[in-house]
Design a protein around this motif. Structure first.
Motif, short mmCIF file in Angstrom:
data_model
loop_
_atom_site.label_atom_id
_atom_site.label_comp_id
_atom_site.label_asym_id
_atom_site.label_seq_id
_atom_site.Cartn_x
_atom_site.Cartn_y
_atom_site.Cartn_z
N HIS A 239 57.38 36.41 31.72
CA HIS A 239 55.98 36.25 32.14
C HIS A 239 55.90 36.34 33.66
CE1 HIS A 239 57.92 32.53 30.89
NE2 HIS A 239 57.55 32.78 29.66
N PRO A 240 55.89 37.59 34.16
CA PRO A 240 55.85 37.78 35.61
C PRO A 240 54.52 37.32 36.21
CG PRO A 240 55.59 39.88 34.49
CD PRO A 240 55.90 38.88 33.43
N ASP A 241 54.60 36.77 37.41
CA ASP A 241 53.37 36.42 38.14
C ASP A 241 52.61 37.70 38.48
OD1 ASP A 241 53.60 33.63 38.35
OD2 ASP A 241 55.12 33.85 39.93
N ARG A 242 51.34 37.55 38.75
CA ARG A 242 50.55 38.65 39.31
C ARG A 242 50.22 38.28 40.75
NH1 ARG A 242 48.69 41.76 34.78
NH2 ARG A 242 47.42 42.95 36.24
N LEU A 243 50.11 39.30 41.60
CA LEU A 243 49.93 39.02 43.03
C LEU A 243 48.54 39.42 43.50
CD1 LEU A 243 53.35 40.17 44.53
CD2 LEU A 243 52.69 37.95 43.62
N PRO A 244 48.06 38.80 44.58
CA PRO A 244 46.76 39.22 45.13
C PRO A 244 46.83 40.66 45.65
CG PRO A 244 47.55 37.19 46.16
CD PRO A 244 48.68 37.71 45.35
N MET A 245 45.68 41.29 45.74
CA MET A 245 45.60 42.67 46.26
C MET A 245 45.97 42.68 47.74
SD MET A 245 42.06 44.58 45.31
CE MET A 245 41.87 45.38 46.87
N ASP A 246 46.52 43.81 48.20
CA ASP A 246 46.79 43.95 49.64
C ASP A 246 45.49 44.15 50.38
OD1 ASP A 246 49.48 43.75 49.57
OD2 ASP A 246 49.83 45.91 49.33
N ILE A 247 45.21 43.28 51.33
CA ILE A 247 44.00 43.49 52.13
C ILE A 247 44.32 43.34 53.61
CG2 ILE A 247 42.28 42.86 50.39
CD1 ILE A 247 42.23 40.07 51.54
N CYS A 248 43.45 43.86 54.45
CA CYS A 248 43.67 43.80 55.90
C CYS A 248 43.46 42.36 56.36
CB CYS A 248 42.70 44.74 56.60
SG CYS A 248 42.63 44.43 58.36
N PRO A 249 44.43 41.77 57.06
CA PRO A 249 44.30 40.37 57.45
C PRO A 249 43.19 40.14 58.50
CG PRO A 249 46.30 41.34 58.38
CD PRO A 249 45.71 42.37 57.49
N HIS A 250 42.74 41.23 59.13
CA HIS A 250 41.71 41.06 60.17
C HIS A 250 40.31 41.22 59.59
CE1 HIS A 250 45.02 41.01 62.87
NE2 HIS A 250 45.42 42.19 62.43
N CYS A 251 40.08 42.42 58.96
CA CYS A 251 38.70 42.65 58.49
C CYS A 251 38.53 42.28 57.03
CB CYS A 251 38.31 44.11 58.72
SG CYS A 251 39.09 45.24 57.56
N CYS A 370 45.83 35.66 41.14
CA CYS A 370 44.40 35.85 41.43
C CYS A 370 44.30 37.15 42.22
CB CYS A 370 43.85 34.70 42.24
SG CYS A 370 44.79 34.38 43.75
N LEU A 371 43.13 37.77 42.21
CA LEU A 371 42.98 39.04 42.93
C LEU A 371 42.88 38.79 44.44
CD1 LEU A 371 42.99 41.95 42.14
CD2 LEU A 371 40.51 41.86 41.83
N PHE A 372 42.20 37.68 44.79
CA PHE A 372 42.14 37.27 46.20
C PHE A 372 42.38 35.75 46.26
CE2 PHE A 372 38.96 40.63 45.50
CZ PHE A 372 39.58 41.64 46.21
N THR A 373 43.04 35.31 47.31
CA THR A 373 43.19 33.86 47.45
C THR A 373 41.81 33.28 47.75
OG1 THR A 373 43.53 33.89 49.83
CG2 THR A 373 45.49 34.20 48.45
N LYS A 374 41.68 31.97 47.58
CA LYS A 374 40.37 31.32 47.78
C LYS A 374 39.83 31.61 49.19
CE LYS A 374 39.19 27.32 45.11
NZ LYS A 374 39.64 26.02 44.77
N ASP A 375 40.72 31.45 50.18
CA ASP A 375 40.30 31.65 51.58
C ASP A 375 39.89 33.10 51.82
OD1 ASP A 375 40.85 29.07 51.99
OD2 ASP A 375 42.76 29.40 53.06
N ASP A 376 40.72 34.03 51.28
CA ASP A 376 40.42 35.45 51.50
C ASP A 376 39.10 35.84 50.83
OD1 ASP A 376 42.69 35.66 52.91
OD2 ASP A 376 43.85 36.77 51.40
N LEU A 377 38.87 35.27 49.65
CA LEU A 377 37.65 35.60 48.91
C LEU A 377 36.42 35.19 49.74
CD1 LEU A 377 36.71 36.72 46.17
CD2 LEU A 377 36.62 34.38 45.32
N LYS A 378 36.53 34.00 50.33
CA LYS A 378 35.41 33.50 51.14
C LYS A 378 35.16 34.46 52.31
CE LYS A 378 34.32 29.26 53.45
NZ LYS A 378 35.16 28.83 54.53
N ARG A 379 36.24 34.88 52.97
CA ARG A 379 36.09 35.76 54.15
C ARG A 379 35.63 37.15 53.75
NH1 ARG A 379 41.07 35.79 57.85
NH2 ARG A 379 39.67 37.11 59.10
#
Ligand SMILES: C[S@@+](CC[C@H](N)C(=O)[O-])C[C@H]1O[C@@H](n2cnc3c(N)ncnc32)[C@H](O)[C@@H]1O
Length: 399
Positions: A239-251, A370-379
């Motif tokens: 049961h492999p984990d799933r990882l968040p999508m790669d996103i730009c840490p700035h924008c 999750c597709l985005f972490t909680k903090d990333d989703l907010k931003r």
């Protein structure tokens, strides 16, 4: 065995004059003969012809002497298996004497840690008794370990030792059990070809961590090889984990378009691949559980144990080090069995402060599956990027 190549040519490894005479006669440079001998490599092309011609042996004789078998020779050996077996010297009564059981130095709710040579523990364990094995052996890089083990063996000695503990691990593994081996790509090419004849290959996982400074005349080594095998056709747990999508840490914008199907993206995250880019090296003193190198990241063991075992399963690691595998197993409610040949104080102290590893694991697990972490989703929402909810809403409006 050492100097098999020279032995096949009837040369004494210590006799430089003999070697130079052979080199002149065969017109193969002496340093190339030394290279073939030192690395036990089968010569090819003109070198092969000249060497066999000068030594008066056939290619098959040379291959038998240095222990390298192509398919033609393997078929020949298989065809004549009975007569070859009859002519072999039978080994003396092997396997009756066991090393004494090493001392137990730590017992927890779920695990047991011993101090000593891993063989002394493995010999006393039942066959088919372990669900998951993770092994991170010394890499034979001439490093100084607290245990003062010899980390500068000849290639055949190191590989022979590895094959011995691999054999024991394979014996201990339950059918359906998983086996992970962490090593340099150079060594894992050999170990992998050995394991391919005994277990089922699952993956060669490249874990991107630079492990040395750049080396002149070489590519900059940037990954460890994590071999993943299972006993039998299929692993009992996967049961492999799933990882968040790669996103730009700035924008916070997308870095890949994942095929452009935002509405098809799994809200639990993207599939884990066989290239792991997010495993940190354990360098900072604050995060190190013992002085010196070689300690692996808790994040790595968390991912492996989560993927290839279930709660209550038995996890074994023959090379304790700072006890990363054991601490992660305990936190994740797996039974575990461990051993370290050197000092074990760092492992004992680690278990006294096991809440530190547990807090770290809780922090890691909050940001995966999750597709985005909680903090990333907010931003992302603040910056006007799409989210699984916004895509769903848009699709609903289209209908
Ligand atoms: C690369 S380190 C393992 C590090 C560990 N994975 C961690 O995260 O801390 C290898 C360890 O194996 C130990 N070792 C070497 N030979 C051993 C043997 N025959 N039996 C048990 N331990 C051994 C060394 O002393 C060293 O601590």
């Amino acid at each position: 065995m050492k100097n098999q190549f020279f032995k096949a040519l009837h040369l004494k490894a210590t006799d430089r004059g003999e070697l130079l005479r052979f080199s002149r006669k065969s017109s193969v440079p002496a340093d190339r003969l030394i290279y073939y001998d030192r690395h036990n490599i089968l010569p090819a092309g003109k070198d092969l012809q000249k060497i066999c011609g000068t030594a008066g042996i056939s290619q098959t004789q040379l291959m038998l002497a240095i222990g390298i078998f192509d398919d033609r020779l393997r078929t020949l050996l298989q065809k004549n298996a009975d007569s070859i077996y009859q002519s072999l010297e039978q080994p003396q009564d092997e396997g009756t004497s066991k090393l004494p059981m090493p001392p137990l130095v730590l017992k927890t709710k779920l695990g047991k840690l011993y101090q000593g040579d891993c063989f002394s523990l493995m010999q006393h364990q039942d066959s088919d008794s372990v669900d998951l094995i993770f092994a991170d052996p010394p890499f034979n890089l001439n490093k100084l370990y607290p245990s003062n083990i010899d980390d500068n063996l000849r290639t055949e000695q190191y590989l022979g030792w590895c094959k011995d503990w691999l054999d024991e691990c394979i014996r201990l593994l339950k059918p359906g059990g998983s086996f992970f081996i962490w090593n340099l790509p150079k060594w894992n090419t050999y170990l992998s070809s050995y394991l391919n004849q005994r277990l089922t290959f699952r993956h060669w996982i490249s874990v991107d961590i630079k492990y040395t400074l750049p080396i002149k005349g070489r590519l900059y080594p940037s990954h460890y090889a994590l071999l993943y095998y299972c006993k039998g056709e299929k692993p009992a747990a996967f049961h492999p984990d799933r990882l968040p999508m790669d996103i730009c840490p700035h924008c916070m914008g997308d870095l890949k378009d994942y095929g452009g199907y935002k509405d098809k993206m799994n809200p639990d995250g993207v599939n884990l691949t066989d290239v792991w880019l997010d495993i940190p090296p354990v360098r900072h003193r604050k995060y190190k559980k013992r002085n010196g190198s070689n300690e692996l990241s808790v994040k790595l063991l968390d991912r492996i144990i989560e993927m290839a075992s279930d709660e209550g399963d038995l996890v074994f690691d023959p090379f304790g080090g700072s006890g990363t595998t054991y601490a992660v197993a305990e936190i994740k409610r797996r039974k575990w069995l461990g051993i370290e040949i050197g000092p074990v104080e760092d492992i004992l102290v680690r278990f006294e402060h096991i809440h530190e590893d547990a807090d770290y694991i809780a922090k890691i697990r909050k940001d995966i599956n999750c597709l985005f972490t909680k903090d990333d989703l907010k931003r992302r929402i603040e910056n006007g990027w799409w989210t699984p909810d916004s895509v769903r809403e848009k699709n609903r409006k289209k209908i």
